[in-house]
Scaffold this motif. Sequence first.
Motif, PDB file in Angstrom:
ATOM      1  N   GLN A  64       0.832  -1.205   0.000  1.00  0.00           N
ATOM      2  CA  GLN A  64       0.000   0.000   0.000  1.00  0.00           C
ATOM      3  C   GLN A  64       0.866   1.255   0.000  1.00  0.00           C
ATOM      4  N   GLN A  65       1.929   1.261   0.797  1.00  0.00           N
ATOM      5  CA  GLN A  65       2.835   2.410   0.852  1.00  0.00           C
ATOM      6  C   GLN A  65       3.482   2.651  -0.509  1.00  0.00           C
ATOM      7  N   LYS A  66       3.893   1.584  -1.157  1.00  0.00           N
ATOM      8  CA  LYS A  66       4.512   1.694  -2.484  1.00  0.00           C
ATOM      9  C   LYS A  66       3.514   2.244  -3.476  1.00  0.00           C
ATOM     10  N   HIS A  67       2.266   1.782  -3.391  1.00  0.00           N
ATOM     11  CA  HIS A  67       1.211   2.254  -4.297  1.00  0.00           C
ATOM     12  C   HIS A  67       0.962   3.748  -4.109  1.00  0.00           C
ATOM     13  N   PHE A  68       0.934   4.205  -2.864  1.00  0.00           N
ATOM     14  CA  PHE A  68       0.666   5.609  -2.576  1.00  0.00           C
ATOM     15  C   PHE A  68       1.825   6.509  -2.997  1.00  0.00           C
TER      16      PHE A  68
END
Length: 70
Positions: A64-68
């Motif tokens: 999720q962090q990478k996506h954001f």
Amino acid sequence: MVDLVDMAEEFRDFQLQQNINARAQFETESNLDCDDCGEEIPEQRRALKGVTRCITCQTKFEAQQKHFRG
């Protein structure tokens, strides 16, 4: 006379050491149970210090962090 290659290597080594010294130091105890799902965190993972999620939840969190970030 100082060689420019030697200077560059010394600077690179200095920067690497600065990065190593600046990395996060986890001194707090790890949780016994995952903050997200409540499952028990394996002992080997808890040994890393500062662990709050099981492997599955940590993987999801990092994705999720990478996506954001983009």
